[in-house]
Design an enzyme around this catalytic site. Structure first.
Site, PDB file in Angstrom:
ATOM      1  NE  ARG A 157     -96.260  45.852  61.383  1.00  0.00           N
ATOM      2  CZ  ARG A 157     -96.168  44.741  60.658  1.00  0.00           C
ATOM      3  NH1 ARG A 157     -95.954  43.579  61.263  1.00  0.00           N
ATOM      4  NH2 ARG A 157     -96.285  44.774  59.347  1.00  0.00           N
TER       5      ARG A 157
ATOM      6  CG  HIS B 123     -95.566  29.798  72.439  1.00  0.00           C
ATOM      7  ND1 HIS B 123     -95.436  29.767  73.814  1.00  0.00           N
ATOM      8  CD2 HIS B 123     -95.583  31.111  72.093  1.00  0.00           C
ATOM      9  CE1 HIS B 123     -95.388  31.005  74.278  1.00  0.00           C
ATOM     10  NE2 HIS B 123     -95.463  31.839  73.262  1.00  0.00           N
TER      11      HIS B 123
END
Length: 304
Positions: free
Chosen positions: A262, A108
């Site tokens: 979103r 990540h």
């Protein structure tokens, strides 16, 4: 901070997304990122790129977003009440890579800029980000190389920067309800503005540019390691920890959801396949037990 500074950061972040996607695609025989452009009703939008069903990466998402709004959500103001009732801009690149081979770690990375403004008051801005590694079947040499690269990203910014942001990463990516780290750490920083804009931005760039330097050598070394159902099952089980962390603790996920972001782009960080098993325990002396006994504990990997 002026509009030219904001434009410089945005230009860098868009280029960083391009460079990371190109580097990751270089490990794949044929799979490629699919781009999805989106707009946000309250302000701003983004560029989401997702690669699925690759021979190396089962799923990877690399997302750029630049959003704005009239007030920051609770996840951003809980520890900083002075930010309440301020308009904001937030821009960044966030990515999570879930490999197919259990011997390749999940990784990540995130780099971001926040700006909070209020009429007749000084603008508040700060940078944040970092990168961290989540192995399933770890190799100590890989973990050391990962942290050596993280230290290199910090070296020219101060003697204690790596140690401080390494500890912050260990503390931040910690599953309290499991009493274990999410992985073997890396770097995490937030609220960075005390060095002035140019130096803080230079550090953000260094962290962003070092991500592929840290990750790709591990991918290249481990992607062809033979594995079977046992290793795959353990990988899917451990991916459950990733889901737990992102949905319970991760501030970026909470910020995105609370600010009306979103949903598909926010949740691109979740693995495509995962399973939980009630009260599962690794066998004593097994490779799976080694992960818990040796690697999921904060420690000085470089013995500095």
């Amino acid at each position: 901070m002026n509009i030219d500074d904001i434009h410089k950061v945005k230009t860098y972040l868009l280029g960083l997304q391009d460079n990371i996607c190109k580097a990751l695609e270089g490990e794949e025989p044929s799979a490629r990122f699919v781009e999805d452009l989106w707009q946000r009703d309250e302000g701003g939008g983004g560029r989401t790129r997702v690669l699925t069903k690759g021979e190396v990466f089962e799923q990877g998402g690399v997302n750029f977003s630049h959003v704005s709004g009239f007030s920051l959500p609770p996840s951003a103001t809980a520890k900083r009440p002075e930010l309440a009732n301020r308009q904001f801009q937030a821009m960044g690149v966030s990515l999570v890579i879930h490999p197919l081979n259990p011997y390749v770690p999940t990784s990540h990375a995130n780099v971001r800029l926040f700006i909070a403004e209020k009429e007749n008051e000084p603008t508040i801005w700060w940078f944040g980000g970092g990168f961290d590694l989540t192995p399933y079947y770890p190799f100590e040499e890989d973990v050391i190389q990962w942290h050596q690269t993280a230290r290199s990203a910090c070296q020219r910014f101060g003697d204690n920067v790596y140690a401080d942001y390494k500890k912050w990463c260990d503390d931040y990516f910690f599953l309290k309800h499991r009493n274990e780290t999410r992985g073997v750490g890396g770097l995490f920083f937030d609220d960075l503005n005390e060095w002035g804009f140019e130096q803080c931005f230079a550090f953000l760039q260094s962290v962003g540019d070092h991500y592929t330097k840290a990750y790709l050598p591990i991918v290249q070394k481990r992607k062809n390691t033979p594995y079977g159902d046992r290793e795959r099952d353990f990988q899917l089980y451990r991916r459950g920890r990733y889901v737990e962390y992102n949905l319970v603790y991760d501030r970026g996920t909470l910020f995105g959801l609370q600010s009306g972001g979103r949903t598909e782009s926010i949740l691109m960080s979740l693995p495509p396949i995962v399973h939980w098993e009630y009260n599962w325990k690794p066998e004593n002396g097994s490779p799976e037990a080694l992960l818990y006994e040796r690697f999921l504990k904060p420690q000085d990997w470089l013995e500095t």
